[in-house]
Design an enzyme around this catalytic site. Structure first.
Site, PDB file in Angstrom:
ATOM      1  N   ARG A   1       0.708  -1.221   0.059  1.00  0.00           N
ATOM      2  CA  ARG A   1      -0.157  -0.022   0.037  1.00  0.00           C
ATOM      3  C   ARG A   1       0.758   1.423   0.122  1.00  0.00           C
ATOM      4  NH1 ARG A   1      -2.124  -3.742  -1.224  1.00  0.00           N
ATOM      5  NH2 ARG A   1      -3.855  -4.679  -0.046  1.00  0.00           N
TER       6      ARG A   1
ATOM      7  N   GLU B   1      -5.132   3.216   6.654  1.00  0.00           N
ATOM      8  CA  GLU B   1      -4.857   3.063   5.142  1.00  0.00           C
ATOM      9  C   GLU B   1      -5.642   4.197   4.551  1.00  0.00           C
ATOM     10  OE1 GLU B   1      -5.245  -0.985   3.658  1.00  0.00           O
ATOM     11  OE2 GLU B   1      -6.176  -0.312   1.814  1.00  0.00           O
TER      12      GLU B   1
ATOM     13  N   SER C   1     -10.644  -1.258   3.659  1.00  0.00           N
ATOM     14  CA  SER C   1      -9.910  -1.342   4.900  1.00  0.00           C
ATOM     15  C   SER C   1      -9.592  -0.119   5.572  1.00  0.00           C
ATOM     16  CB  SER C   1      -8.759  -2.173   4.665  1.00  0.00           C
ATOM     17  OG  SER C   1      -8.941  -3.585   4.345  1.00  0.00           O
TER      18      SER C   1
HETATM   19  C1  LIG Z   1     -15.731  -1.879  -0.989  1.00  0.00           C
HETATM   20  C2  LIG Z   1     -14.330  -1.644  -0.973  1.00  0.00           C
HETATM   21  C3  LIG Z   1     -13.441  -2.624  -1.336  1.00  0.00           C
HETATM   22  C4  LIG Z   1     -12.117  -2.158  -1.293  1.00  0.00           C
HETATM   23  N1  LIG Z   1     -11.079  -3.410  -1.454  1.00  0.00           N
HETATM   24  C5  LIG Z   1      -9.885  -2.858  -1.594  1.00  0.00           C
HETATM   25  C6  LIG Z   1      -8.899  -4.033  -2.037  1.00  0.00           C
HETATM   26  O1  LIG Z   1      -9.113  -5.249  -2.096  1.00  0.00           O
HETATM   27  N2  LIG Z   1      -7.707  -3.721  -1.918  1.00  0.00           N
HETATM   28  C7  LIG Z   1      -7.245  -2.244  -1.855  1.00  0.00           C
HETATM   29  O2  LIG Z   1      -5.943  -1.941  -1.979  1.00  0.00           O
HETATM   30  N3  LIG Z   1      -8.094  -1.404  -1.546  1.00  0.00           N
HETATM   31  C8  LIG Z   1      -9.464  -1.689  -1.749  1.00  0.00           C
HETATM   32  N4  LIG Z   1     -10.406  -0.756  -1.403  1.00  0.00           N
HETATM   33  C9  LIG Z   1      -9.828   0.830  -1.255  1.00  0.00           C
HETATM   34  C10 LIG Z   1      -9.757   1.407  -2.667  1.00  0.00           C
HETATM   35  O3  LIG Z   1     -10.616   1.023  -3.465  1.00  0.00           O
HETATM   36  C11 LIG Z   1      -8.378   1.521  -3.273  1.00  0.00           C
HETATM   37  O4  LIG Z   1      -7.370   1.815  -2.272  1.00  0.00           O
HETATM   38  C12 LIG Z   1      -8.186   2.397  -4.695  1.00  0.00           C
HETATM   39  O5  LIG Z   1      -7.074   2.120  -5.338  1.00  0.00           O
HETATM   40  C13 LIG Z   1      -8.433   3.777  -4.604  1.00  0.00           C
HETATM   41  O6  LIG Z   1      -8.708   4.242  -5.732  1.00  0.00           O
HETATM   42  P1  LIG Z   1      -9.685   5.588  -5.978  1.00  0.00           P
HETATM   43  O7  LIG Z   1      -9.552   5.795  -7.376  1.00  0.00           O
HETATM   44  O8  LIG Z   1     -10.870   5.262  -5.465  1.00  0.00           O
HETATM   45  O9  LIG Z   1      -8.793   6.774  -5.052  1.00  0.00           O
HETATM   46  P2  LIG Z   1      -9.327   7.883  -4.145  1.00  0.00           P
HETATM   47  O10 LIG Z   1     -10.031   7.267  -3.116  1.00  0.00           O
HETATM   48  O11 LIG Z   1      -9.963   8.834  -5.136  1.00  0.00           O
HETATM   49  O12 LIG Z   1      -7.925   8.652  -3.714  1.00  0.00           O
HETATM   50  C14 LIG Z   1      -6.902   7.735  -2.998  1.00  0.00           C
HETATM   51  C15 LIG Z   1      -5.512   8.399  -3.260  1.00  0.00           C
HETATM   52  O13 LIG Z   1      -5.223   8.120  -4.453  1.00  0.00           O
HETATM   53  C16 LIG Z   1      -4.804   9.506  -4.892  1.00  0.00           C
HETATM   54  N5  LIG Z   1      -5.048   9.620  -6.436  1.00  0.00           N
HETATM   55  C17 LIG Z   1      -6.214   9.197  -7.160  1.00  0.00           C
HETATM   56  N6  LIG Z   1      -6.216   9.397  -8.170  1.00  0.00           N
HETATM   57  C18 LIG Z   1      -4.797   9.946  -8.730  1.00  0.00           C
HETATM   58  C19 LIG Z   1      -4.183  10.332  -9.853  1.00  0.00           C
HETATM   59  N7  LIG Z   1      -4.666  10.167 -10.929  1.00  0.00           N
HETATM   60  N8  LIG Z   1      -2.918  10.959  -9.797  1.00  0.00           N
HETATM   61  C20 LIG Z   1      -2.399  10.961  -8.349  1.00  0.00           C
HETATM   62  N9  LIG Z   1      -2.807  10.662  -7.140  1.00  0.00           N
HETATM   63  C21 LIG Z   1      -4.155   9.939  -7.152  1.00  0.00           C
HETATM   64  C22 LIG Z   1      -5.632  10.712  -4.332  1.00  0.00           C
HETATM   65  O14 LIG Z   1      -5.260  12.023  -4.454  1.00  0.00           O
HETATM   66  C23 LIG Z   1      -5.847  10.163  -3.026  1.00  0.00           C
HETATM   67  O15 LIG Z   1      -4.553  10.505  -2.245  1.00  0.00           O
HETATM   68  C24 LIG Z   1     -11.678  -0.898  -1.273  1.00  0.00           C
HETATM   69  C25 LIG Z   1     -12.664   0.230  -1.189  1.00  0.00           C
HETATM   70  C26 LIG Z   1     -13.858  -0.214  -1.083  1.00  0.00           C
HETATM   71  C27 LIG Z   1     -14.899   0.856  -0.962  1.00  0.00           C
END
Ligand SMILES: Cc1cc2nc3c(=O)[nH]c(=O)nc-3n(C[C@H](O)[C@H](O)[C@H](O)COP(=O)(O)OP(=O)(O)OC[C@H]3O[C@@H](n4cnc5c(N)ncnc54)[C@H](O)[C@@H]3O)c2cc1C
Length: 322
Positions: A162, A315, A237
């Site tokens: 992560r 996280e 998480s």
């Molecule tokens: C039901 C559920 C299940 C999940 N299961 C998992 C799992 O199994 N494994 C896991 O690792 N995570 C999991 N997650 C967490 C999440 O989906 C991941 O961390 C995912 O990668 C976040 O992506 P996002 O586009 O939603 O980012 P956001 O939540 O929008 O942003 C997260 C971070 O990424 C940065 N970011 C986003 N896009 C960019 C970009 N283009 N450039 C620079 N920075 C950027 C943001 O600035 C922020 O700091 C889960 C979440 C939910 C709700």
């Protein structure tokens, strides 16, 4: 370029909480992205790149800055053949993982159930069921605050559990406290390139390979459904797994174990609740504020430290003043 003012962030986060972003900009091209960064500089405001908001807690007061969301040219996948793909930052991770699976490529198919974008996945080095997005990523293109595009090799990305190089030391970052309190996002990921290996084994037809990968994914999706509170707003998480053991025998311990042992399943503060299904998930059980969620995660962290002497690390990324 679409610019909204005082856009409620509760509309853009999976927790369904968060106050207004002073400006909310949708950038469909690199030029528009640069314009959004210029807007922030002109107004002397910080900016923050949003993915799908699935790992994000935005303060109730909102964010006095520019939230940038990517679309248009950032939503494209270029298939360059023989397992090589260039994927835009706004592409849903599930779309890319499934597309690769359909062609018989392994390595990321088990990530299809993660609800974020490719940009968010690279930033977090998202992973599940033994796979991580960073493993097969060969290059990342990112735009810095001065409008320069920088290319990162896999090594430069410094992927860890992560973690990635895109989580920079945040003390000086105006977006403030984010991710474990000490790191913040300062570059915008534009796209990432991948080289995936065919999962096809000797004696197996392409259809059989795809069917095998589909069955593996279906098993992961069934596990998610059985163990995660997918019917309630959450952000995955809350805490990272704990690294234990020695360098030779590293061991990861799930925070949910300690949280459950501490008797905290179902514990509530305001509308925020420790999920009764999965102790490492906090859910918005109805009408939760960001402060409820933060207070509950602080309470869980303190209780686990007091009872078991272990330090949980958050996280979930936090944005704004709490
Ligand atoms: C039901 C559920 C299940 C999940 N299961 C998992 C799992 O199994 N494994 C896991 O690792 N995570 C999991 N997650 C967490 C999440 O989906 C991941 O961390 C995912 O990668 C976040 O992506 P996002 O586009 O939603 O980012 P956001 O939540 O929008 O942003 C997260 C971070 O990424 C940065 N970011 C986003 N896009 C960019 C970009 N283009 N450039 C620079 N920075 C950027 C943001 O600035 C922020 O700091 C889960 C979440 C939910 C709700």
């Amino acid at each position: 370029m679409q610019i909204l003012e005082n856009e409620p962030m509760s509309k853009h986060t999976s927790f369904r909480v968060g106050g207004p972003a002073r400006f909310f900009v949708k950038a469909e091209t690199i030029d528009e992205l640069k314009q959004a960064i210029t807007l922030a500089a002109e107004k002397s405001l910080p900016y923050f790149t949003l993915g799908n908001g699935t790992n994000l807690l935005v303060a109730d007061k909102g964010f006095e800055g520019v939230v940038i969301t990517l679309a248009g040219e950032f939503s494209k996948i270029s298939d360059m053949g023989t397992g090589s793909f260039k994927v835009g930052a706004a592409v849903p991770l599930g779309r890319f993982a499934r597309m690769a699976l359909k062609q018989g490529y392994a390595g990321i198919h088990k990530l299809a159930g993660i609800p974020g974008t490719l940009g968010g996945a690279i930033y977090m080095n998202a992973g599940a069921y033994g796979q991580e997005i960073g493993t097969h990523c060969t290059q990342v293109a990112a735009l810095d605050a001065n409008g320069n595009i920088r290319e990162y090799s896999n090594n430069d990305c410094a992927f860890g559990y992560r973690r990635s190089a895109f989580q920079k030391a945040g003390a000086a970052h105006p977006a403030g406290r984010a991710f474990n309190e000490d790191i913040a996002q300062v570059e915008t990921i534009l796209s990432a390139t991948f080289l995936l290996e065919s999962a096809n084994t000797a004696g197996e037809s392409q259809e059989q390979t795809v069917a095998r990968l589909e069955a593996e994914l279906a098993e992961c999706m069934a596990k998610r459904k059985a163990t995660q509170p997918l019917n309630m707003p959450n952000a995955g998480s809350t805490f990272k797994r704990l690294e234990r053991g020695s360098a030779d025998m590293p061991q990861q311990i799930a925070p949910g174990y300690y949280i459950e042992q501490a008797g905290l399943k179902g514990y509530r503060i305001g509308g925020a609740e420790v999920s009764t299904l999965h102790a490492n998930f906090i859910v918005n059980a109805g009408g939760a504020t960001a402060k409820d969620i933060l207070n509950l995660s602080d309470y869980v962290k303190a209780t686990v430290t007091e009872k078991f002497g272990v330090e949980l690390q958050r996280e979930i990324v936090m944005l704004g003043e709490f």
